[in-house]
Write an enzyme that holds these catalytic residues in place. Structure first.
Site, PDB file in Angstrom:
ATOM      1  N   ASP A 186      36.517  10.528 129.554  1.00  0.00           N
ATOM      2  CA  ASP A 186      35.914   9.831 130.733  1.00  0.00           C
ATOM      3  C   ASP A 186      37.428   9.756 131.590  1.00  0.00           C
ATOM      4  O   ASP A 186      36.804   9.473 133.007  1.00  0.00           O
ATOM      5  CB  ASP A 186      35.599   8.547 130.138  1.00  0.00           C
ATOM      6  CG  ASP A 186      33.882   8.517 130.347  1.00  0.00           C
ATOM      7  OD1 ASP A 186      33.280   9.236 131.159  1.00  0.00           O
ATOM      8  OD2 ASP A 186      33.443   7.408 129.836  1.00  0.00           O
ATOM      9  N   GLN A 236      29.864   4.231 126.533  1.00  0.00           N
ATOM     10  CA  GLN A 236      29.125   3.926 127.740  1.00  0.00           C
ATOM     11  C   GLN A 236      29.414   2.324 128.177  1.00  0.00           C
ATOM     12  O   GLN A 236      29.064   1.639 127.533  1.00  0.00           O
ATOM     13  CB  GLN A 236      27.531   4.171 127.199  1.00  0.00           C
ATOM     14  CG  GLN A 236      26.617   4.122 128.422  1.00  0.00           C
ATOM     15  CD  GLN A 236      26.870   5.331 129.314  1.00  0.00           C
ATOM     16  OE1 GLN A 236      26.981   6.650 129.156  1.00  0.00           O
ATOM     17  NE2 GLN A 236      26.888   5.030 130.870  1.00  0.00           N
ATOM     18  N   LYS A 272      23.564  13.059 128.507  1.00  0.00           N
ATOM     19  CA  LYS A 272      24.893  13.491 127.719  1.00  0.00           C
ATOM     20  C   LYS A 272      24.563  14.404 126.640  1.00  0.00           C
ATOM     21  O   LYS A 272      25.180  15.503 126.375  1.00  0.00           O
ATOM     22  CB  LYS A 272      25.859  12.333 127.793  1.00  0.00           C
ATOM     23  CG  LYS A 272      26.481  12.110 128.852  1.00  0.00           C
ATOM     24  CD  LYS A 272      27.216  10.462 128.988  1.00  0.00           C
ATOM     25  CE  LYS A 272      27.517  10.065 130.345  1.00  0.00           C
ATOM     26  NZ  LYS A 272      28.131   8.595 130.539  1.00  0.00           N
TER      27      LYS A 272
END
Ligand code: NAP
Length: 296
Positions: free
Chosen positions: A120, A97, A53
């Site tokens: 997200d 994460q 990422k």
């Protein structure tokens, strides 16, 4: 005839290029899109996702604020960090994460993120907006699958889509997006409670495997000419590989490629789309911020 192998990297490159161009426009206004990436602990798979990422952010001209915390970090400490990032105007997106260490409640952490920074798309507000068909951040993997299907011009309206898996991050949102009026597929969701899985998969014009079970879908379970999208990323042991394992999807690729009309490989199919859609969400979050300060 063998299936068309869908090049997820190529489609992802287009999405990332567009995010890069939008980033350049924002930079002219003095705004550099910035994603805070929070990693708690040292899970090797999570570490490699986070590195991927950060690389993609740099390539798109965006900033990554890399925050690595020890696995002993308490839930209160993590919640306090999120509060700080929510209040920081130079941070446009926040990504924590997953999975988090067991002593931290993931729901509480996701819900603490300001929905305007929820790139997200996991916050209940984002999920609600998606279900209601309102503007909001869409979760990256399901959105990436939809973009892939559209880019390949795979017929969706009236198609029967069968989704294997009902997780909050993949199966459920995918089923929701595919049944939207502007997509117009008829959706069946299968899970571990499904009796006779093959009965459903053989009916699928679009078969999406997101079960996390290597080799679950074999050629005999696929309708001839179907589009087979393999979301699964599984580590299977492979003594011939240096690492001792290789990545495999949920679909038995070698058999399925002879039966399907389209198929995604693993790696190189859905995976690159997930990161590309994240880049798109980050630039969108920064654009929302830009409009909010200019009053447009
Ligand atoms: P998950 O939370 O473990 O959910 C798996 C789902 O599959 C569950 O709903 C489960 O049913 C169902 N399932 C498991 N075994 C099954 C079987 N034998 N028959 C039918 N259904 C079955 O996993 P996830 O987070 O959704 O991820 C799924 C896979 O996608 C994993 O391999 C993951 O690594 C991969 N993934 C890839 C990306 C990417 O970017 N490519 C992103 C996210 C995830 P129950 O609900 O009944 O338990």
């Amino acid at each position: 005839m063998a299936a068309i192998i869908i090049d997820g990297k190529a489609v992802a490159a287009k999405v990332r290029e567009s995010a890069k161009l939008r980033t350049a426009v924002l930079k002219e206004k003095g705004i550099v899109p910035c994603l805070a990436v929070v990693l708690v602990g040292e899970d090797p798979a999570s570490l490699s996702y986070v590195t991927g990422k950060e690389k993609a952010l740099a390539e798109a001209g965006m900033l990554g604020r890399d925050i690595r915390l020890p696995s002993a970090t308490s839930e209160a400490e993590l919640l306090s960090l999120i509060e700080t990032l929510n209040a920081d105007a130079s941070v446009h997106g926040i990504l924590v994460q997953l999975p988090l260490p067991k002593h931290i409640n993931e729901d509480r952490v996701i819900t603490a993120i300001d929905p305007v920074k929820d790139v997200d798309g996991f916050h209940p507000v984002s999920v609600g907006n998606m279900v209601l068909g309102r503007p909001g951040f869409l979760p990256c993997t399901p959105h990436g699958v939809l973009v892939l299907l559209r880019e390949l011009a795979i017929p969706l309206s009236g198609a029967h889509a069968v989704v294997l898996g009902r997780s909050n991050i993949v199966g459920k949102p995918l089923a929701n997006l595919l049944s939207r009026r502007d997509v117009n597929a008829t959706v069946t969701v299968c899970h571990t409670g499904t009796k006779d899985l093959a009965k459903y998969t053989r009916e699928a014009d679009i078969l999406i495997a997101a079960a996390g079970r290597p080799g679950l879908v074999t050629a005999d379970m696929i309708k001839s000419g179907a589009a087979v999208i393999d979301v699964g990323v599984n580590r299977v042991s492979d003594p011939r590989s240096k690492k001792g394992y290789r990545l495999a999807g949920d679909v038995d690729f070698d058999g399925a490629v002879e039966k399907a009309g389209w198929i995604t490989p693993v790696p190189g199919g859905v995976g690159p789309m997930t990161i590309a859609m994240l880049m798109q969400n980050v630039v969108e979050a920064a654009e929302i911020y830009s409009r909010s300060i200019s009053g447009d």
